[in-house]
Design a protein around this motif. Structure first.
Motif, PDB file in Angstrom:
ATOM      1  N   GLU A  18      -5.212-120.586  42.416  1.00  0.00           N
ATOM      2  CA  GLU A  18      -5.586-122.003  42.413  1.00  0.00           C
ATOM      3  C   GLU A  18      -6.112-122.434  43.775  1.00  0.00           C
ATOM      4  N   LEU A  19      -5.454-121.985  44.831  1.00  0.00           N
ATOM      5  CA  LEU A  19      -5.875-122.356  46.181  1.00  0.00           C
ATOM      6  C   LEU A  19      -7.258-121.807  46.514  1.00  0.00           C
ATOM      7  N   VAL A  20      -7.504-120.559  46.139  1.00  0.00           N
ATOM      8  CA  VAL A  20      -8.817-119.952  46.410  1.00  0.00           C
ATOM      9  C   VAL A  20      -9.913-120.714  45.676  1.00  0.00           C
ATOM     10  N   SER A  24      -9.332-123.652  49.360  1.00  0.00           N
ATOM     11  CA  SER A  24      -8.304-123.716  50.407  1.00  0.00           C
ATOM     12  C   SER A  24      -7.874-122.302  50.801  1.00  0.00           C
ATOM     13  N   LEU A  25      -8.814-121.567  51.395  1.00  0.00           N
ATOM     14  CA  LEU A  25      -8.542-120.162  51.713  1.00  0.00           C
ATOM     15  C   LEU A  25      -7.408-120.021  52.720  1.00  0.00           C
ATOM     16  N   VAL A  55     -12.049-113.922  41.827  1.00  0.00           N
ATOM     17  CA  VAL A  55     -11.248-114.737  42.755  1.00  0.00           C
ATOM     18  C   VAL A  55     -11.033-113.967  44.062  1.00  0.00           C
ATOM     19  N   THR A  56     -10.767-112.675  43.942  1.00  0.00           N
ATOM     20  CA  THR A  56     -10.633-111.831  45.137  1.00  0.00           C
ATOM     21  C   THR A  56     -11.903-111.876  45.967  1.00  0.00           C
ATOM     22  N   MET A 254      -5.680-117.558  36.838  1.00  0.00           N
ATOM     23  CA  MET A 254      -6.590-118.658  37.130  1.00  0.00           C
ATOM     24  C   MET A 254      -8.004-118.120  37.358  1.00  0.00           C
ATOM     25  N   GLY A 255      -8.991-118.974  37.035  1.00  0.00           N
ATOM     26  CA  GLY A 255     -10.355-118.657  37.433  1.00  0.00           C
ATOM     27  C   GLY A 255     -11.089-117.732  36.484  1.00  0.00           C
TER      28      GLY A 255
END
Length: 260
Positions: A18-20, A24-25, A55-56, A254-255
Motif C-alpha cells: 500500500e505504501l509503495v 511513500s517509498l 510493486v517491487t 495489493m496493486g
C-alpha cells in the motif's frame, strides 16, 4: 523465523504494498527496516518475495547505488528478476523518444545498485543469473550494453578467446565493463542472451569476434545493432500482462491492477 514472525508477514506485505503504491517509498523502507530489527532479514526477504513484481519494480525504481535501501540489500534474486520488465512501464514515452540514453543510464544505476549492494559474490551471481534467465531480463541488460557497444564487443572478444573466469583486460574504463564480465562469470547463457539482444544477427558470441564498429557512432554500417531507443521500446513490449501472472502467494496482494 518464529511463528509470530510468520503470522505478521501478510499484514506487513499488505502495508508495504500500500505504501509503495501510494508513493511513500521512504515509509515502506521504514516498515521493512523495523521488520528486520524485530524479526530478522529473512522476514524482510519473505515479504519482498511475496510482493507483486510490478510493486517491487516501483519500490526499487526509487533507489539506485547512491541511496541506501533495505529492499536493495535483501530482495531475493528471483523477485528482482521478475520485477525488471515492469521498470519499462515507469518510463515516460517522451523520454524514450527524446532522451533514451538517460533512461539507460538510470537502468544501469539500478542494476549496479542491486548487484553490488553487498560483497556477497554468491548473491551477486544469483542475481545476475536470475535476471538474465528471461527474454526481458536479457533485453534490460542489452539496454545497458547499448551505452558502450564498442567496449562490449571488446569484452566479448576477450571472453570468447580466454574465458570469463580470468582477468579480462580491455582498453575501456567504463563501469559497464565489470558488470558485463561478472554476468559472463555468473551465467554464460545469460551473457550470450543479452549480447545477442544487442547484436541480433549473430547466433553466438564467437560470430562477433571479427566485428569492428566505426569510430563515429553516426557513421553508416552494415553491421546490425539495436539502438538504445529500440531496445527500450522492445522491453516495453515485453512487460507481462498482470492478469496472466502466476501468483507467488495464495493471498491477495495489493496493486494487482497496476500496469494492466
Amino acid at each position: 523465523m518464529s511463528d509470530e514472525s510468520k503470522s505478521n508477514l501478510p499484514a506487513l506485505t499488505k502495508q508495504v504494498g500500500e505504501l509503495v503504491l501510494a508513493g511513500s517509498l521512504q515509509h515502506a523502507e521504514e516498515a521493512l527496516s523495523q521488520a528486520a530489527d524485530e524479526h530478522g532479514d529473512y522476514a524482510v526477504a519473505e515479504v519482498l518475495s511475496t510482493l507483486p513484481p510490478q510493486v517491487t519494480a516501483l519500490h526499487l525504481a526509487g533507489f539506485d547505488g547512491a541511496k541506501t535501501s533495505v529492499a536493495t540489500l535483501l530482495v531475493p534474486p528471483k523477485a528482482w528478476a521478475e520485477s525488471l520488465a515492469y521498470l519499462a512501464a515507469t518510463w515516460p514515452d517522451d523520454m524514450i523518444e527524446d532522451d533514451p540514453e538517460r533512461i539507460a543510464e538510470n537502468l544501469f544505476n539500478h542494476i549496479h545498485g542491486i548487484v553490488y549492494a553487498t560483497d556477497d559474490e554468491d548473491r551477486r551471481h544469483d542475481l545476475l543469473a536470475e535476471a538474465t534467465a528471461t527474454d526481458y531480463g536479457a533485453t534490460a541488460f542489452a539496454i545497458v550494453w547499448s551505452l558502450a557497444p564498442r567496449e562490449i564487443l571488446e569484452v566479448a572478444g576477450e571472453i570468447n578467446n580466454r574465458g570469463p573466469h580470468i582477468n579480462v583486460h580491455t582498453t575501456s574504463d567504463s563501469d559497464i565493463v565489470p558488470l558485463a564480465v561478472d554476468l559472463a562469470k555468473a551465467s554464460e547463457d545469460g551473457w550470450q542472451r543479452s549480447l545477442l539482444e544487442l547484436f541480433p544477427e549473430y547466433r553466438n558470441t564467437a560470430d562477433l569476434a571479427d566485428v569492428e564498429l566505426p569510430d563515429d557512432p553516426d557513421e553508416e554500417t552494415e553491421f546490425q545493432q539495436r539502438g538504445t531507443r529500440e531496445l527500450l521500446y522492445r522491453l516495453r513490449k515485453q512487460v507481462p500482462s498482470v492478469r496472466s501472472l502466476q501468483r507467488r502467494s495464495g493471498r491477495r496482494s495489493m496493486g494487482t491492477d497496476i500496469f494492466s
